[in-house]
Each structure stands twice: as structure tokens, then as C-alpha cells.
Design an enzyme around this catalytic site. Structure first.
Site, PDB file in Angstrom:
ATOM      1  N   HIS A 184       0.815  -1.223   0.000  1.00 21.13           N
ATOM      2  CA  HIS A 184       0.000   0.000   0.000  1.00 21.13           C
ATOM      3  C   HIS A 184       0.842   1.264   0.000  1.00 21.13           C
ATOM      4  O   HIS A 184       0.372   2.332  -0.434  1.00 21.13           O
ATOM      5  CB  HIS A 184      -0.945  -0.010   1.202  1.00 21.13           C
ATOM      6  CG  HIS A 184      -2.173   0.836   1.034  1.00 21.13           C
ATOM      7  ND1 HIS A 184      -2.242   1.926   0.184  1.00 21.13           N
ATOM      8  CD2 HIS A 184      -3.404   0.756   1.626  1.00 21.13           C
ATOM      9  CE1 HIS A 184      -3.441   2.466   0.260  1.00 21.13           C
ATOM     10  NE2 HIS A 184      -4.166   1.784   1.114  1.00 21.13           N
ATOM     11  N   ASP A 206     -10.748  -4.160 -18.085  1.00 15.10           N
ATOM     12  CA  ASP A 206     -11.059  -5.154 -19.108  1.00 15.10           C
ATOM     13  C   ASP A 206      -9.769  -5.638 -19.754  1.00 15.10           C
ATOM     14  O   ASP A 206      -9.128  -4.907 -20.508  1.00 15.10           O
ATOM     15  CB  ASP A 206     -11.996  -4.528 -20.153  1.00 15.10           C
ATOM     16  CG  ASP A 206     -12.358  -5.479 -21.280  1.00 15.10           C
ATOM     17  OD1 ASP A 206     -11.933  -6.645 -21.251  1.00 15.10           O
ATOM     18  OD2 ASP A 206     -13.066  -5.034 -22.203  1.00 15.10           O
TER      19      ASP A 206
END
Length: 473
Positions: A170, A386
């Protein structure tokens, strides 16, 4: 090979040996400092994300190809642009984190599971009891220093679909930055040679001033002693996911006086509702302080805004604080206003003050004592990634209450039910008994909102409006 078994789902995963995927071309060897917003204790952990994809067929009925191979090759090409992610973190003086851009690469696992996407059923929401099978924790990979900064596992399914799971350090990026990297991989997987949004490092934009000076109030970094043992370990937690559809969200809005309803966002109202129900469920001393953190993206708070393509951490932890008894007893609007005031405190000066605080106070952790933290992923774009197989069936955070903040964090994730209802999934972590009270309180809250006379309307709270998908104790 590992086998996952639960009353509703049994499957076996066969994994190949993890490999390091390096940039496809030579990249600069250099040292890059993280910003002082990146470099705080509360971000020194690994955060997982997961995407489920259906089988893709072209117009002539032929499959697209092997998703593991396509994505692995795309990762290598994307790392040419995002080469710091292929390096390793080192720690300098004052605990300063620095990336050594070694080009070693990220960890990649190729796997197969003897199950179809449809077999997951309601398991397509967090918390995932099978996460360890879908995102294998390679021994020695989960540290902060001297470890790969990203771990990816692509698991092919019997139906031709696949699962893309990722774990990122992170300190290197926030949710927006992570989606940016994932979209870069996805664009290349679909055949792009150049990225539509090139990455921007420029961590100096969020570096502490010289000399550093704390100019704002930051109660989120106060040292608070847990004198009554309110911090609960993951092992003692119940994990459940809740779906909030249009009817449930409208029921919550009806709890606000009509002249104020357009004043508040859906996310603000949902957050205030959950904070109130959670506080009641925990049965705290009415005089104890409870805390609510709503993560705020600060990119647009700067003048000029941070550059498009900046993929570092650029958010704040503004905190609302109130007595537990006040949250439980006062009108719902009181709680919403507390949240709005905390959110509004985030400015460019506020962010600079946080960066300076990190240097002055030794990079403290945010307080987690009697704290509830919410991160809204609904507009970050996870649902649009995608790789060439279409948009994911489910996407976003893999679990709530991440290890570094047990029982504290919930992520809002967009979700569409099998019946076509759009809404938000929220994973909640609470002690077992408190979870039972939370469910009861939330159900009562929604029913009361549904029957509230302040706004007329035929909408009713029903099974499609708000329900518990699954519990894992």
C-alpha cells in the site's frame, strides 16, 4: 495443489511455481523516495483486490486465448512504464522509505481450478473464505521491505473464465493508483502499444516542507490508549457482507428531513447509518469517544490539482469524533453532519500539514481505538478493468478489516445482483455477539426509514434491498 472446502463450495487449485515477471525492456536503475503521505505507518501493509471474469468468445465462437499468458506478458510490458513497481523498498534514516529500482519484477502465479464461475454463487462477494487459494501468500513475499511490491495470481476456471487476484504494497499506491496500473496492464493485454494515461511519479509534491510545521488539527493521529480492550483480533471477528440496493438506500435517505435530503450524498448517508448501527452494536460506555474515518481523495484539493497519472497515495484520513452515547441518542442528521465537517477539513494545507506531521512525529499510525474506517471504491474504476474478456462479474477489495487494521475497515464496492439490481456491497467485521446486534439494529433502521412519513413513496424494503450475503465466523 490445495483444496478449498465449505458447505456450499468445494474446489481444488493447482498452482505452478511462482515466477518473477520483470519489465519487458531495460529500465533505469535509480533510487526514488516515497512521499511523506505514502510513508506513514498506517499504509505499511499489503492490500488485496480480486476480479472475476467470464469466458469470452469472439463473433465466430472461438475463445480469446490463455488469460494467464496474455496478462503475464502485459504485466511485463506495463512495468516498463511503471518500473518502480518492479523494484524493492529500502528504509533510510528517519524510517524513510525509498524504492531501489532494481527491475527484479513482481511475483506472478499461474493456476487452474476445477470449478466454474457460476459455482461460486454468493461467494462472489467479500469476505472470500477461499482467498488463500486464489491469492497464494508466497513464503517471504508479504513483508514491506526487500520484497516484491506486487503479487498477482491468475486462476483459470473450467468454464473458460478466470480470476485475477492481486496484492500490492500500500505504500506504493492508493486505490486510484492501483486501478491506474491495472488499466495499463489491461490496455496492453488488449493490444495497445502506448498507455492512454502515462504514470507520473513526482512524489516530491507530497513531501514534507523544510522546515516541517503542523498547521492543522489531526485528531486521527492522536495516541489513544485501549484501556478497555476494544481492539479485537481477526480470529475473534465475524465477517459478513451486506448489500444495499436502491430501496435500502432510499430508506436511509428518508430518515433525513425532507428539506435536507438533497444536501447529502448517498455515501454520506450510508456511512452515517453504518457508524450509528455499529456504535449501538458494540455497547460501549456512553462517555467513551468513538471515531469515524472517511477516506478522502485529495488530488483535486491542490492548486493546481495533482497531475493526471499520479499513482502514489494522495488521500487523507479525516476523523469525526463523538461520544458513543451521543451517536446512539441524537438525530441521524447529527452523525451525517459530523462526517461532512470532517471531510470538508481536507485541503491542500491539510495535506501538507499531514506530510510535515509524519516527519515531526516519527510517522505515527492513525488511532484504531473505537474507530470505524470506510473507503469508497464505487467510483475508482475497478469495475471497468477489461483485459480483453469484458468487464468483471465482481471486482474490488478482497476483504474488509484488513490485517493491519483488524475490524476497523470497510470497503464500499459496486455490485449488480443476479436479478439485475445495482447497489453497494459492504463487508463488515465485528465481534460475533456485536455482529448479531448490528444486523438487528440495521434491519430496524431500514424498516423505520421505509415507514418514515417525511417522504411519500411506494418503495418497500424487501429481500432485494438489503440483505446479508454470507457470514464467516
Amino acid at each position: 495443489m490445495t483444496t478449498f472446502s465449505s458447505p456450499l463450495l468445494v474446489f481444488t487449485v493447482r498452482r505452478r511455481e511462482p515466477v518473477l515477471v520483470a519489465p519487458a525492456k531495460p529500465t533505469p536503475y535509480e533510487w526514488k523516495e516515497l512521499s511523506d503521505i505514502d510513508d506513514q505507518e498506517a499504509l505499511r501493509f499489503q492490500i488485496p483486490a480480486i476480479q472475476f471474469y467470464r469466458r469470452y468468445e469472439s463473433s465466430n465462437g472461438s475463445p480469446r486465448g490463455d488469460p494467464a499468458r496474455v496478462i503475464r506478458e502485459a504485466v511485463a510490458k506495463a512495468l516498463v512504464f511503471y518500473y518502480p513497481l518492479a523494484g524493492r523498498l529500502r528504509e533510510g534514516s528517519g524510517r524513510k522509505l525509498i524504492v531501489e529500482c532494481t527491475g527484479e519484477g513482481v511475483l506472478f502465479i499461474e493456476a487452474d481450478a476445477d470449478v466454474t464461475l457460476d459455482h461460486f454463487g454468493h461467494a462472489l462477494q467479500p469476505p472470500y473464505p477461499c482467498l488463500e487459494e486464489l491469492l497464494y501468500d508466497v513464503p517471504g513475499s508479504s513483508g514491506i521491505l526487500h520484497c516484491p511490491l506486487i503479487l498477482i495470481q491468475v486462476t483459470r476456471l473450467k468454464c473458460g473464465g478466470f480470476i485475477f487476484a492481486l496484492r500490492v504494497n500500500h505504500t506504493m499506491c492508493d486505490g486510484i493508483g492501483l486501478v491506474q496500473f491495472m488499466n495499463a496492464v489491461a490496455e496492453i493485454a488488449r493490444g495497445a502499444q502506448l498507455l492512454s494515461l502515462p504514470p507520473v511519479w513526482q512524489r516530491n509534491l507530497l513531501k514534507a516542507r523544510v522546515p516541517p510545521r503542523i498547521t492543522c488539527t489531526h485528531v486521527e493521529y492522536d495516541e489513544v490508549a485501549d484501556t478497555k480492550g476494544t481492539i479485537i483480533t481477526q480470529e475473534e471477528m465475524a465477517h459478513r457482507s451486506f448489500f444495499f440496493g436502491p430501496n435500502a438506500l432510499n430508506a436511509i435517505r428518508r430518515l433525513v428531513p425532507q428539506h435536507l435530503q438533497a444536501h447529502y450524498t448517498t455515501i454520506e448517508l450510508l456511512t452515517a447509518c453504518l457508524w450509528r448501527c455499529r456504535t449501538i452494536a458494540l455497547q460501549l460506555d456512553p462517555e467513551e469517544d468513538v471515531r469515524m474515518v472517511f477516506i478522502v481523495n485529495a488530488r483535486s484539493k491542490f492548486n493546481p490539482p495533482l497531475p493526471a497519472g499520479y499513482y502514489g497515495n494522495a488521500f487523507a484520513f479525516p476523523m469525526a469524533v463523538s461520544k458513543a452515547g451521543t451517536i446512539c441518542e441524537k438525530h441521524f442528521v447529527y452523525t451525517v453532519e459530523l462526517l461532512r465537517k470532517a471531510k470538508a477539513s481536507v485541503t491542500e494545507e491539510y495535506m501538507k500539514s499531514v506530510a510535515d506531521l509524519m516527519v515531526i512525529k516519527g510517522r505515527p499510525h492513525i488511532t484504531v481505538v473505537r474507530t470505524f474506517l470506510v473507503s469508497d471504491l464505487t467510483r475508482m474504476g475497478f469495475q471497468d478493468v477489461d483485459f480483453g474478456w469484458g468487464k468483471p462479474k465482481y471486482c474490488g477489495s478482497a476483504k474488509g478489516g484488513v490485517d493491519a487494521l483488524p475490524g476497523v475497515v470497510s470497503f464500499y464496492t459496486p455490485f449488480k445482483t443476479s436479478s439485475g439490481d445495482d447497489g453497494i456491497i459492504v463487508p463488515i467485521c465485528l465481534p460475533v455477539v456485536a455482529m448479531e446486534r448490528f444486523v438487528e439494529e440495521l434491519e430496524g433502521f431500514l424498516k423505520f426509514g421505509n415507514n418514515c412519513p417525511e417522504v411519500a413513496g411506494p418503495s418497500k424494503v424487501d429481500a432485494k434491498s438489503s440483505y446479508i450475503f454470507r457470514s464467516s465466523l
